[in-house]
Design a protein around this motif. Structure first.
Motif, PDB file in Angstrom:
ATOM      1  N   ALA A 131      -7.233 -17.838  19.478  1.00 18.88           N
ATOM      2  CA  ALA A 131      -6.845 -18.318  18.107  1.00 18.88           C
ATOM      3  C   ALA A 131      -6.935 -19.850  17.898  1.00 18.88           C
ATOM      4  CB  ALA A 131      -5.409 -17.544  17.558  1.00 18.88           C
TER       5      ALA A 131
ATOM      6  N   LEU B 281      -5.776 -23.260  15.658  1.00 22.23           N
ATOM      7  CA  LEU B 281      -4.980 -23.648  14.299  1.00 22.23           C
ATOM      8  C   LEU B 281      -5.791 -24.933  13.946  1.00 22.23           C
ATOM      9  CD1 LEU B 281      -2.465 -23.649  12.679  1.00 22.23           C
ATOM     10  CD2 LEU B 281      -1.351 -24.916  14.301  1.00 22.23           C
TER      11      LEU B 281
ATOM     12  N   VAL C 297      -5.421 -20.778  10.328  1.00 21.83           N
ATOM     13  CA  VAL C 297      -5.825 -20.154  11.707  1.00 21.83           C
ATOM     14  C   VAL C 297      -6.859 -19.139  11.803  1.00 21.83           C
ATOM     15  CG1 VAL C 297      -3.706 -18.663  11.402  1.00 21.83           C
ATOM     16  CG2 VAL C 297      -4.383 -19.257  13.608  1.00 21.83           C
TER      17      VAL C 297
ATOM     18  N   PHE D  77      -2.553 -16.878   6.270  1.00 22.03           N
ATOM     19  CA  PHE D  77      -3.315 -17.673   7.346  1.00 22.03           C
ATOM     20  C   PHE D  77      -4.254 -18.805   7.088  1.00 22.03           C
ATOM     21  CE2 PHE D  77      -1.982 -13.411   8.787  1.00 22.03           C
ATOM     22  CZ  PHE D  77      -1.056 -13.403   9.991  1.00 22.03           C
TER      23      PHE D  77
ATOM     24  N   ILE E 257       0.177 -23.193   7.956  1.00 19.16           N
ATOM     25  CA  ILE E 257       0.555 -22.470   9.405  1.00 19.16           C
ATOM     26  C   ILE E 257       0.892 -23.830  10.273  1.00 19.16           C
ATOM     27  CG2 ILE E 257      -0.123 -21.394  11.443  1.00 19.16           C
ATOM     28  CD1 ILE E 257       0.540 -19.531   9.075  1.00 19.16           C
TER      29      ILE E 257
ATOM     30  N   LYS F  18       2.478 -23.594  13.676  1.00 20.97           N
ATOM     31  CA  LYS F  18       2.334 -23.345  14.947  1.00 20.97           C
ATOM     32  C   LYS F  18       2.045 -22.018  15.381  1.00 20.97           C
ATOM     33  CE  LYS F  18       6.769 -26.102  15.958  1.00 20.97           C
ATOM     34  NZ  LYS F  18       8.174 -26.047  16.474  1.00 20.97           N
ATOM     35  N   ILE F  19       1.144 -21.570  16.508  1.00 21.62           N
ATOM     36  CA  ILE F  19       0.788 -20.554  16.767  1.00 21.62           C
ATOM     37  C   ILE F  19       1.006 -20.072  18.331  1.00 21.62           C
ATOM     38  CG2 ILE F  19      -1.137 -20.292  15.262  1.00 21.62           C
ATOM     39  CD1 ILE F  19      -3.029 -21.074  17.136  1.00 21.62           C
ATOM     40  N   TYR F  20       1.056 -19.100  18.597  1.00 17.42           N
ATOM     41  CA  TYR F  20       1.557 -18.505  20.090  1.00 17.42           C
ATOM     42  C   TYR F  20       0.753 -17.231  20.481  1.00 17.42           C
ATOM     43  CZ  TYR F  20       5.554 -21.423  18.393  1.00 17.42           C
ATOM     44  OH  TYR F  20       6.516 -22.334  17.933  1.00 17.42           O
TER      45      TYR F  20
ATOM     46  N   TYR G   2       0.175 -11.907  19.261  1.00 19.12           N
ATOM     47  CA  TYR G   2      -0.180 -13.282  18.555  1.00 19.12           C
ATOM     48  C   TYR G   2       0.933 -13.481  17.406  1.00 19.12           C
ATOM     49  CZ  TYR G   2      -4.696 -14.245  20.695  1.00 19.12           C
ATOM     50  OH  TYR G   2      -5.406 -14.477  21.868  1.00 19.12           O
TER      51      TYR G   2
ATOM     52  N   ALA H 106       2.764 -16.708  14.657  1.00 22.24           N
ATOM     53  CA  ALA H 106       2.650 -18.123  13.773  1.00 22.24           C
ATOM     54  C   ALA H 106       3.732 -18.210  13.157  1.00 22.24           C
ATOM     55  CB  ALA H 106       1.300 -17.926  13.042  1.00 22.24           C
TER      56      ALA H 106
ATOM     57  N   ASN I 135       4.909 -20.726   9.675  1.00 23.09           N
ATOM     58  CA  ASN I 135       4.545 -21.233   8.952  1.00 23.09           C
ATOM     59  C   ASN I 135       5.263 -22.281   8.241  1.00 23.09           C
ATOM     60  OD1 ASN I 135       6.282 -20.344   7.059  1.00 23.09           O
ATOM     61  ND2 ASN I 135       4.666 -18.860   6.039  1.00 23.09           N
TER      62      ASN I 135
END
Length: 199
Positions: free
Chosen positions: A37, A39, A45, A69, A73, A75-77, A84, A86, A88
């Protein structure tokens, strides 16, 4: 290279309705075993790879709108098994990917509790191979994902001395003392409270 997000064909049409532009603005990429994924700086994302392992945000079972999405957003993990998450700009947590490995808040014992408490205020997320824990700005924490890898504190939580803490839900850990830091490894989490206690 390999799986090619620049040549989306019907895949991105099914997942997003339009193909993403990866020509510029990508600020973060996270990966699981079978998907990735990205960002972008505009807060959008996108994911690609195996549908069941997080490659299709539009396939999320928690029924988030795709529009959530596409902006805001921060941060993503990802975890290795395809979950997964995120955060916001409002501190809301959104998830997708492998359902039982953190890709859905509905799929685990503590997930629904997390869903109701993670609409705002989340500041950071930590992962094991198949679960997540979110730390909120008020020092509370919420877990979801595989209970075998830390997704459910009611199964095997313990203090630093090994004393069993059989808890009904993860919020039972939120007893008025704020969590300051979270640590994770392959299959477990540790929380450090402001008092110095480790759980």
């Amino acid at each position: 290279y390999g799986g090619n997000p620049s040549n989306p064909g019907s895949y991105y049409t099914n997942c997003y309705g339009q193909a993403p532009d990866f020509g510029s603005g990508v600020i973060q990429v996270v990966t699981s075993a079978d998907a990735m994924a990205a960002l972008k700086s505009d807060g959008s994302v996108y994911a690609w790879g195996s549908y069941s392992s997080g490659g299709c945000i539009g396939d999320n079972v928690d029924n988030y709108a795709i529009s959530e999405f596409q902006t805001g957003i921060e941060k993503i993990y990802a975890n290795e098994w395809g979950g997964y998450a995120a955060i916001n700009s409002d501190g809301k947590v959104l998830v997708w990917g492998a359902n039982q490995q953190g890709g859905s808040l509905y799929y685990t014992t503590t997930g629904f509790e997390a869903y109701n408490n993670l609409n705002t205020g989340a500041s950071e997320i930590f992962a094991t191979i198949g679960a997540f824990v979110a730390l909120k700005t008020d020092g509370t924490i919420f877990t979801w994902g595989s209970r075998f890898y830390g997704g459910d504190f009611s199964h095997g939580a313990a203090d630093a001395l090994g004393n069993s803490l059989r808890l009904t839900t993860s919020p039972a850990l939120n007893s008025g003392t704020a969590v300051e830091r979270i640590y994770s490894n392959y299959q477990a989490f540790a929380a450090v409270y402001t008092t110095g206690q480790v759980v």
